[in-house]
Design a protein around this motif. Structure first.
Motif, short mmCIF file in Angstrom:
data_model
loop_
_atom_site.label_atom_id
_atom_site.label_comp_id
_atom_site.label_asym_id
_atom_site.label_seq_id
_atom_site.Cartn_x
_atom_site.Cartn_y
_atom_site.Cartn_z
N SER A 226 0.83 -1.20 0.00
CA SER A 226 0.00 0.00 0.00
C SER A 226 0.87 1.25 0.00
O SER A 226 1.95 1.26 0.57
N TYR A 227 0.40 2.26 -0.65
CA TYR A 227 1.00 3.58 -0.59
C TYR A 227 -0.15 4.57 -0.48
O TYR A 227 -1.31 4.20 -0.64
N THR A 228 0.16 5.80 -0.19
CA THR A 228 -0.90 6.79 -0.03
C THR A 228 -0.61 8.02 -0.88
O THR A 228 0.54 8.30 -1.19
N GLU A 229 -1.67 8.69 -1.27
CA GLU A 229 -1.55 9.93 -2.03
C GLU A 229 -2.06 11.07 -1.15
O GLU A 229 -3.05 10.93 -0.44
N TYR A 230 -1.37 12.21 -1.24
CA TYR A 230 -1.81 13.38 -0.49
C TYR A 230 -3.02 13.98 -1.20
O TYR A 230 -2.93 14.37 -2.36
N PRO A 231 -4.15 14.05 -0.50
CA PRO A 231 -5.38 14.56 -1.15
C PRO A 231 -5.42 16.09 -1.20
O PRO A 231 -4.82 16.77 -0.37
N GLU A 232 -6.13 16.61 -2.17
CA GLU A 232 -6.31 18.06 -2.30
C GLU A 232 -7.43 18.56 -1.39
O GLU A 232 -7.39 19.69 -0.93
N ASN A 233 -8.42 17.72 -1.13
CA ASN A 233 -9.58 18.07 -0.33
C ASN A 233 -9.20 18.18 1.16
O ASN A 233 -8.59 17.27 1.71
N ALA A 234 -9.57 19.26 1.82
CA ALA A 234 -9.21 19.50 3.23
C ALA A 234 -9.78 18.43 4.16
O ALA A 234 -9.14 18.04 5.13
N VAL A 235 -10.99 17.95 3.87
CA VAL A 235 -11.62 16.91 4.71
C VAL A 235 -10.80 15.62 4.60
O VAL A 235 -10.52 14.97 5.61
N ASP A 236 -10.40 15.28 3.39
CA ASP A 236 -9.60 14.07 3.19
C ASP A 236 -8.20 14.21 3.78
O ASP A 236 -7.59 13.22 4.18
N GLN A 237 -7.69 15.44 3.85
CA GLN A 237 -6.36 15.66 4.41
C GLN A 237 -6.33 15.30 5.89
O GLN A 237 -5.35 14.73 6.37
N ALA A 238 -7.38 15.59 6.61
CA ALA A 238 -7.43 15.23 8.03
C ALA A 238 -7.34 13.72 8.20
O ALA A 238 -6.59 13.22 9.05
N THR A 239 -8.04 12.98 7.38
CA THR A 239 -7.98 11.52 7.41
C THR A 239 -6.59 11.03 7.01
O THR A 239 -6.06 10.08 7.58
N PHE A 240 -6.01 11.69 6.01
CA PHE A 240 -4.66 11.34 5.54
C PHE A 240 -3.64 11.42 6.67
O PHE A 240 -2.85 10.51 6.88
N TRP A 241 -3.66 12.52 7.44
CA TRP A 241 -2.68 12.69 8.52
C TRP A 241 -2.87 11.66 9.61
O TRP A 241 -1.89 11.15 10.16
N ILE A 242 -4.10 11.32 9.92
CA ILE A 242 -4.36 10.29 10.92
C ILE A 242 -3.84 8.94 10.45
O ILE A 242 -3.17 8.22 11.20
N ALA A 243 -4.13 8.60 9.19
CA ALA A 243 -3.69 7.31 8.66
C ALA A 243 -2.16 7.22 8.57
O ALA A 243 -1.58 6.18 8.89
N LEU A 244 -1.53 8.32 8.19
CA LEU A 244 -0.06 8.33 8.09
C LEU A 244 0.56 8.19 9.47
O LEU A 244 1.54 7.44 9.66
N ASN A 245 0.01 8.85 10.45
CA ASN A 245 0.49 8.73 11.83
C ASN A 245 0.38 7.30 12.31
O ASN A 245 1.31 6.76 12.94
N GLU A 246 -0.73 6.65 12.03
CA GLU A 246 -0.92 5.24 12.42
C GLU A 246 0.05 4.31 11.70
O GLU A 246 0.54 3.36 12.27
N ALA A 247 0.32 4.59 10.42
CA ALA A 247 1.25 3.77 9.65
C ALA A 247 2.67 3.86 10.24
O ALA A 247 3.41 2.88 10.23
N LEU A 248 3.02 5.02 10.75
CA LEU A 248 4.35 5.17 11.38
C LEU A 248 4.42 4.43 12.70
O LEU A 248 5.52 4.07 13.15
N GLU A 249 3.29 4.21 13.32
CA GLU A 249 3.25 3.48 14.60
C GLU A 249 3.57 2.01 14.39
O GLU A 249 4.23 1.40 15.23
N ASN A 250 3.10 1.44 13.31
CA ASN A 250 3.27 -0.01 13.08
C ASN A 250 4.61 -0.33 12.48
O ASN A 250 5.15 0.28 11.67
#
Length: 174
Positions: free
Chosen positions: A150-174
């Motif tokens: 899996s990889y992730t793309e940085y979204p342009e939408n501000a609502v999706d950006q909040a989810t992006f940062w949460i998911a990226l933070n969790e990915a760094l945890e594992n």
């Protein structure tokens, strides 16, 4: 000479590991590995605006990031700093952009992270794609990694950006 070329990344990696006589990463409680950083951010200098956002978001959530322009030791060879950053970080966060693909040092960082993953038998690389990247310009190994992991793309939408940062933070945890 063909063998030297074929194994050039492995040889470079082993050279810097042997040269620095780096202390083994590990020794944590219960077999857990200990790291100085949660992630080494591999990016092009042209993408530092995005990296600024990344630092604000992730370090604001308690993550420790290794950023080359801030955390590399002055006076050390760049290649040695890269190997140390990869070894002392739980993950290497590839900021994949057209600028990343045109940078020789970014390619070197990717290769060293790939070697660390092989030698330590652990998942090392996380890819964040920013901007439009042509598949033909992505190195074959990185493209394969993106197709199988899996990889992730940085979204342009501000609502999706909040989810992006949460998911990226969790990915760094594992």
């Amino acid at each position: 000479m063909a063998l030297v070329y074929r194994y050039r990344w492995k040889l470079r990696y082993l050279y810097y590991v042997a040269r620095d006589r780096y202390r083994p990463v590990g020794g944590g409680v219960g077999g857990e590995l200990e790291f100085d950083f949660d992630a080494f951010v591999s990016c092009s200098d042209e993408d530092l605006d995005f990296v600024g956002k990344l630092v604000c978001q992730l370090e604001g959530q308690g993550r420790r990031l290794c950023i080359h322009h801030r955390d590399f030791k002055p006076g050390e060879p760049i290649a040695s700093n890269i190997v140390k950053a990869v070894q002392t970080s739980r993950r290497t966060l590839i900021i994949l952009s057209p600028n990343f693909l045109s940078s020789t040092w970014c390619r070197y960082e990717f290769e060293m992270a790939k070697m660390e993953g092989v030698y330590e038998a652990r998942s090392v690389i996380l890819v964040v794609k920013i901007g439009e990247v042509e598949a033909e310009s992505v190195p074959r190994e990185l493209l394969y990694m993106m197709k199988t992991d899996s990889y992730t793309e940085y979204p342009e939408n501000a609502v999706d950006q909040a989810t992006f940062w949460i998911a990226l933070n969790e990915a760094l945890e594992n």
